[in-house]
Design a protein around this motif. Structure first.
Motif, mmCIF file in Angstrom:
data_model
loop_
_atom_site.group_PDB
_atom_site.id
_atom_site.type_symbol
_atom_site.label_atom_id
_atom_site.label_comp_id
_atom_site.label_asym_id
_atom_site.label_seq_id
_atom_site.Cartn_x
_atom_site.Cartn_y
_atom_site.Cartn_z
ATOM 1 N N ILE A 43 -5.372 13.991 -1.056
ATOM 2 C CA ILE A 43 -5.492 12.683 -0.849
ATOM 3 C C ILE A 43 -4.526 11.800 -1.779
ATOM 4 N N SER A 44 -3.652 11.907 -2.240
ATOM 5 C CA SER A 44 -2.940 11.611 -2.962
ATOM 6 C C SER A 44 -1.524 11.118 -1.937
ATOM 7 N N ILE A 45 -1.529 12.534 -1.134
ATOM 8 C CA ILE A 45 -0.296 12.665 -0.161
ATOM 9 C C ILE A 45 -0.345 11.201 0.923
ATOM 10 N N ALA A 46 -1.891 11.534 1.584
ATOM 11 C CA ALA A 46 -2.323 10.096 2.604
ATOM 12 C C ALA A 46 -1.898 9.080 1.929
ATOM 13 N N PHE A 47 -2.744 8.786 0.603
ATOM 14 C CA PHE A 47 -2.562 7.285 0.140
ATOM 15 C C PHE A 47 -1.013 7.125 0.500
ATOM 16 N N TYR A 48 -0.759 7.588 -0.064
ATOM 17 C CA TYR A 48 1.511 7.654 -0.049
ATOM 18 C C TYR A 48 2.084 7.333 0.372
ATOM 19 N N THR A 49 1.456 8.331 1.902
ATOM 20 C CA THR A 49 2.007 7.781 3.215
ATOM 21 C C THR A 49 1.400 6.672 4.024
ATOM 22 N N SER A 50 0.448 6.248 3.610
ATOM 23 C CA SER A 50 -0.283 4.693 3.662
ATOM 24 C C SER A 50 0.640 4.057 3.470
ATOM 25 N N ALA A 51 0.452 3.420 2.159
ATOM 26 C CA ALA A 51 1.401 2.948 1.269
ATOM 27 C C ALA A 51 3.073 2.956 2.051
ATOM 28 N N ALA A 52 3.597 3.932 2.118
ATOM 29 C CA ALA A 52 4.646 4.131 2.985
ATOM 30 C C ALA A 52 4.947 3.647 4.587
ATOM 31 N N LEU A 53 4.026 4.029 4.913
ATOM 32 C CA LEU A 53 4.148 3.180 6.190
ATOM 33 C C LEU A 53 3.765 2.210 6.306
ATOM 34 N N ALA A 54 3.189 1.482 5.373
ATOM 35 C CA ALA A 54 2.980 -0.410 5.487
ATOM 36 C C ALA A 54 3.960 -1.131 4.431
ATOM 37 N N PHE A 56 7.124 -0.161 5.036
ATOM 38 C CA PHE A 56 8.575 0.294 6.196
ATOM 39 C C PHE A 56 7.606 -0.811 7.473
ATOM 40 N N ALA A 57 6.010 -1.110 7.228
ATOM 41 C CA ALA A 57 6.390 -2.049 8.690
ATOM 42 C C ALA A 57 6.488 -3.941 7.699
ATOM 43 N N LEU A 58 6.762 -3.846 7.083
ATOM 44 C CA LEU A 58 6.810 -4.904 6.353
ATOM 45 C C LEU A 58 8.053 -5.374 6.204
ATOM 46 N N LEU A 59 9.291 -4.506 5.790
ATOM 47 C CA LEU A 59 10.493 -3.983 5.901
ATOM 48 C C LEU A 59 11.334 -4.459 7.008
ATOM 49 N N GLY A 60 10.264 -3.869 8.148
ATOM 50 C CA GLY A 60 10.961 -3.884 9.294
ATOM 51 C C GLY A 60 10.140 -5.262 10.397
#
Length: 136
Positions: A43-54, A56-60
């Motif tokens: 669950i923590s990996i999924a939440f961190y992945t979701s935050a990282a994707l957001a 990356f989308a924010l910075l791109g």
């Protein structure tokens, strides 16, 4: 383009998925102890992945199509998290393993809502750029 509204929506998703699951309890077990995302590895990996994707989308922000795709993948990940929480809440309800649901189970719902709003704003920007290109 960093001043657009989708930047705010994606920043909210980064905060929702990156910080809140580790402060708000997901559920309370039968022993009365609160279960947080940091106690469950997947669950923590999924939440961190979701935050990282957001993030990356924010910075791109220069590549709107890539931003749109990253948000769609993030929505799928949050739907997976939501499905897991619903499965956990329905199959293990009562005094078996989960006795009380926490507010942290709603974080994927809020993330999906903000990702949809960000995708609508990105689509609006893309349509605006295409309409200006037609005028040239």
């Amino acid at each position: 383009m960093i001043q657009r509204i989708q930047t705010v929506y994606l920043a909210v998703v980064v905060l929702l998925a990156g910080a809140l699951p580790f402060w708000l309890n997901l559920w309370t077990d039968a022993g009365g102890e609160a279960v947080y995302a940091r106690q469950e590895l997947l669950i923590s990996i999924a939440f961190y992945t979701s935050a990282a994707l957001a993030l990356f989308a924010l910075l791109g922000f220069k590549n709107r199509k890539n931003q749109f795709v990253l948000n769609r993948v993030n929505m799928l990940l949050n739907l997976f998290l939501l499905g897991f929480f619903v499965y956990r809440a329905l199959n293990l309800s009562g005094e078996t393993s989960v006795s009380e649901k926490g507010i942290g189970m709603l974080i994927p719902v809020f993330s999906i809502v903000f990702l949809v709003m960000a995708n609508k704003a990105i689509k609006k920007d893309e349509d605006l750029v295409k309409s200006v290109d037609r005028l040239r």
